[in-house]
Design a protein around this motif. Structure first.
Motif, PDB file in Angstrom:
ATOM      1  N   PRO A 575      25.556  44.510   0.031  1.00  0.00           N
ATOM      2  CA  PRO A 575      26.962  44.929  -0.149  1.00  0.00           C
ATOM      3  C   PRO A 575      27.892  43.784  -0.521  1.00  0.00           C
ATOM      4  O   PRO A 575      28.876  43.983  -1.224  1.00  0.00           O
ATOM      5  N   ASN A 576      27.608  42.552  -0.033  1.00  0.00           N
ATOM      6  CA  ASN A 576      28.504  41.424  -0.314  1.00  0.00           C
ATOM      7  C   ASN A 576      27.870  40.441  -1.299  1.00  0.00           C
ATOM      8  O   ASN A 576      28.034  39.230  -1.192  1.00  0.00           O
ATOM      9  N   GLY A 577      27.127  40.997  -2.254  1.00  0.00           N
ATOM     10  CA  GLY A 577      26.438  40.127  -3.203  1.00  0.00           C
ATOM     11  C   GLY A 577      26.781  40.410  -4.652  1.00  0.00           C
ATOM     12  O   GLY A 577      27.666  41.217  -4.967  1.00  0.00           O
ATOM     13  N   TYR A 578      26.048  39.709  -5.514  1.00  0.00           N
ATOM     14  CA  TYR A 578      26.214  39.855  -6.964  1.00  0.00           C
ATOM     15  C   TYR A 578      24.864  40.157  -7.612  1.00  0.00           C
ATOM     16  O   TYR A 578      23.832  39.652  -7.156  1.00  0.00           O
ATOM     17  N   GLY A 579      24.903  40.943  -8.679  1.00  0.00           N
ATOM     18  CA  GLY A 579      23.742  41.088  -9.553  1.00  0.00           C
ATOM     19  C   GLY A 579      24.047  40.318 -10.830  1.00  0.00           C
ATOM     20  O   GLY A 579      25.109  40.521 -11.416  1.00  0.00           O
ATOM     21  N   VAL A 580      23.159  39.423 -11.227  1.00  0.00           N
ATOM     22  CA  VAL A 580      23.403  38.627 -12.439  1.00  0.00           C
ATOM     23  C   VAL A 580      22.166  38.660 -13.333  1.00  0.00           C
ATOM     24  O   VAL A 580      21.089  38.242 -12.909  1.00  0.00           O
ATOM     25  N   CYS A 581      22.339  39.178 -14.530  1.00  0.00           N
ATOM     26  CA  CYS A 581      21.234  39.197 -15.480  1.00  0.00           C
ATOM     27  C   CYS A 581      21.690  38.459 -16.743  1.00  0.00           C
ATOM     28  O   CYS A 581      22.862  38.553 -17.119  1.00  0.00           O
ATOM     29  N   TYR A 582      20.777  37.729 -17.385  1.00  0.00           N
ATOM     30  CA  TYR A 582      21.187  36.980 -18.569  1.00  0.00           C
ATOM     31  C   TYR A 582      20.069  36.913 -19.599  1.00  0.00           C
ATOM     32  O   TYR A 582      18.885  36.986 -19.279  1.00  0.00           O
ATOM     33  N   ILE A 589      24.763  32.754 -24.768  1.00  0.00           N
ATOM     34  CA  ILE A 589      24.056  33.385 -23.637  1.00  0.00           C
ATOM     35  C   ILE A 589      24.805  34.653 -23.264  1.00  0.00           C
ATOM     36  O   ILE A 589      26.020  34.632 -23.068  1.00  0.00           O
ATOM     37  N   ASN A 590      24.087  35.769 -23.186  1.00  0.00           N
ATOM     38  CA  ASN A 590      24.693  37.023 -22.718  1.00  0.00           C
ATOM     39  C   ASN A 590      24.505  37.122 -21.207  1.00  0.00           C
ATOM     40  O   ASN A 590      23.380  36.970 -20.715  1.00  0.00           O
TER      41      ASN A 590
END
Length: 630
Positions: A575-582, A589-590
């Motif tokens: 709940p207190n996090g991030y999802g990061v995809c690249y 960089i996307n």
């Protein structure tokens, strides 16, 4: 724990460039099996090695007194003749008796027994570049080409002529490619299952098209087994659109967005009716699902990709397209009338890279000049799937609508194209691009929160038969030393560069360890599962607060490289996090960054900005330092 869409391979997979030539139609019997049998089995790492590395992984994320207590638990766990040794022996025995000691447990725990909705919490979305059309006619034409491209790729799967992928000169397991078409997740009350009809006889010959929340069976092969031409597919899609002009008021697809137990109960109720069961079977058996979406509200160019990511991840809620989906379907292509395109996939059967390889092929296929098409033969109209909606099903649909709208409002997602540089800069300084980006993420997070957190990056285990993923723990003592020194005015630049190089090397070293089956996370999980299987009480090591902290990934990250200028996206896993995809391209960089609005501590736009600043500052530091020779 539903983490891991990607593959941690800084230089990307080697993908044969000839993928898009007309595909061989000759079946190479047994080639796939022969290849699979030649792959090594996933090893069980040595117990002492994992215990030592576990302590090292905890050092930057837990307090000193916590660590002291955990060290005692680890000592006790691994002592001679202790429970750790017993579980390790059980695991080694399991490895001898199965094709892969981990994969069945992993799919069950990470996906099939995970009860949160697949939407946002598990299924990734994929955003493609904006396509060159902006009306119904262009949408239909592009959709027809896309279908033809998938069928072209399917021929390689069916004939077992898919070019084998390699990582560092070693062949990879190709099994996931055989799991993504004609498959579907099926809800259960405590555990879901996945059905795969690809190898059933007769194999499915249809896709399902969803338009205005209505479902249609579209046969994509002629009676002689040849795929329909682009012209034929266009005609059939036009027929579908003209017979589903109004939006359906009872979007049955919205049920697939529910919490898995709620959907499991609703599903039992839904398929009691014969018509409903036949309709659901047709969706589950279909090769894939194609969702034709209406145009989205206009947004600024800067926000366009973020708005598209919303469509790919969850459809934007009931006012937009969340009901125009069947989220249990392994592969859904999504095509908007305004040129917004992408996909959503159910994660249980596969990781990101095979999906991206399929999509790369399809996008290239859609760009090919069109062949002269043979004259049209009359085709039967696509068949609409009907659903009988009882008051109880109507209630379930209303509940799903409310919950989906809450989730849609809660998810914040930002897609940015970092245009200042790409893989080229880290490579020029002889650094792994993936490790460089991961250190920028560590720096960005530290600047925002003044602490390090447990970070997950998915590593591919496809060097091994039926391999899925393990965890690259990007937070290390080396990364902590680097981020703490970066903004310290008392530290010289030369020292900061030295710490950056050490952090990048440490990440590279952990990555190599992980892809070679020597990381700690899946091994620890295996030992815990072995205790469950042996009906032993769970060892204290796994009840420890430090173990929970180690698994609370406030940064859940994944690199999914691609030839197409796209980006994958997924929700945070806590709940207190991030999802990061690249997706690192040569000169840009996307990034896709997600967080929940309901958490006051997190903000996707702030983290995206902090990552951008960190990347620029790291480059500046390297440029200013004469030691970091280009």
């Amino acid at each position: 724990m539903i983490i891991g869409v990607g593959m941690a391979k800084p230089c990307g997979l080697t993908k044969p460039s000839h993928l898009v030539k007309p595909v061989s139609a000759t079946r190479v019997a047994g080639r796939y099996l022969t290849h699979q049998q030649g792959l090594p089995q996933l090893p069980v790492p040595p117990l002492q090695q994992t215990c030592e590395r576990y302590i090292m992984a905890l050092e930057p994320i837990v307090e000193v007194d916590e660590l002291k207590y955990t060290k005692e638990l680890v000592e006790d766990f691994q002592k001679a003749g202790g429970v750790g040794e017993r579980l390790q022996r059980g695991l080694e025995k399991r490895a001898c008796n199965t094709e892969n000691w981990l994969s069945e447990w992993w799919v069950r725990l990470a996906y099939l027994e995970y009860r949160m909705p697949v939407v946002v919490h598990s299924s990734p979305g994929l955003v493609l570049p904006h396509m060159n059309f902006s009306d119904k006619q262009g949408q239909i034409r592009f959709a027809a080409k896309l279908i033809a491209g998938v069928l072209d790729f399917k021929t390689m799967i069916d004939n077992e002529t898919l070019p084998v992928e390699y990582l560092g000169g070693k062949p990879l397991c190709m099994n996931q490619y055989y799991e993504v078409l004609s498959s579907c997740r099926v809800p259960g009350l405590k555990r879901d299952s996945v059905v795969n009809h690809a190898r059933s006889s007769p194999s499915p010959k249809h896709i399902v098209v969803v338009n205005n929340s209505q479902f249609f069976v579209l046969d994509v092969y002629n009676s002689d087994g040849t795929p329909l031409t682009v012209d034929q597919l266009s005609l059939q899609l036009k027929r579908i659109c003209s017979s589903s002009v109004a939006k359906c008021t009872e979007p049955v697809g919205i049920l697939t967005t529910q919490h898995r137990d709620s959907w499991g109960r609703a599903y039992i109720n839904l398929i009691k009716d014969k018509t409903n069961k036949e309709s659901v079977d047709a969706i589950q058996r279909s090769i894939f699902t194609l969702c034709l979406d209406g145009a989205m509200p206009a947004v600024s160019e800067e926000m366009y990709r973020s708005s598209a990511a919303v469509q790919m991840l969850h459809g934007g809620g009931t006012q937009w397209n969340s009901g125009n989906r069947w989220f249990d379907k392994t592969l859904q292509f999504i095509i908007g009338e305004d040129g917004t395109c992408g996909a959503n996939y159910e994660h249980a059967p596969a990781e990101g890279p095979p999906i991206v390889a399929l999509i790369d092929h399809v996008v290239e296929y859609t760009r090919k000049p069109e062949m002269v098409q043979p004259p049209m033969v009359p085709l039967p109209s696509p068949k609409k799937l009907h659903f009988s909606i009882t008051p109880e099903i109507k209630r379930d649909i209303e509940e799903a609508k409310q919950n989906m709208n809450k989730l849609a409002q809660d998810l914040d997602i930002r897609v940015i194209m970092f245009g200042h540089f790409g893989k080229n800069i880290p490579k020029a300084y002889k650094m792994s691009p993936d490790a460089f980006i991961q250190m920028a993420l560590q720096l960005a997070y530290y600047r925002m929160y003044q602490r390090c957190c447990a970070t997950y990056e998915s590593a591919s285990l496809r060097m091994f038969r039926l391999g899925r993923t393990d965890t690259i723990r990007s937070t290390s003592s080396a990364s902590a030393a680097f981020v703490k020194s970066f903004d310290d005015p008392n530290k010289q630049n030369a020292e900061k560069v030295d710490l950056m190089e050490k952090a990048v090397k440490a990440h590279r070293s952990y990555t190599n360890m992980a892809i070679n089956g020597q990381a700690i996370d899946r091994h620890l999980l295996g030992l815990k599962m072995q205790a469950v299987d042996d009906k032993l009480s769970i060892p204290d090591l796994f009840k420890d607060a430090a173990y929970a902290k180690a698994l609370h990934y406030q940064l859940s990250t994944s690199q999914v490289p691609s030839k197409t200028d796209c980006v994958m996206c997924f929700g945070p896993v806590v709940p207190n996090g991030y999802g990061v995809c690249y997706n690192p391209m040569n000169n840009h960089i996307n990034f896709a960054v997600s967080s929940f609005n309901s958490c006051e501590e997190t903000n996707a736009a702030d983290l995206a900005q902090a990552v951008e600043d960190a990347l620029l500052d790291m480059r500046k530091l390297l440029e200013q330092n004469p030691r970091a020779k280009l």
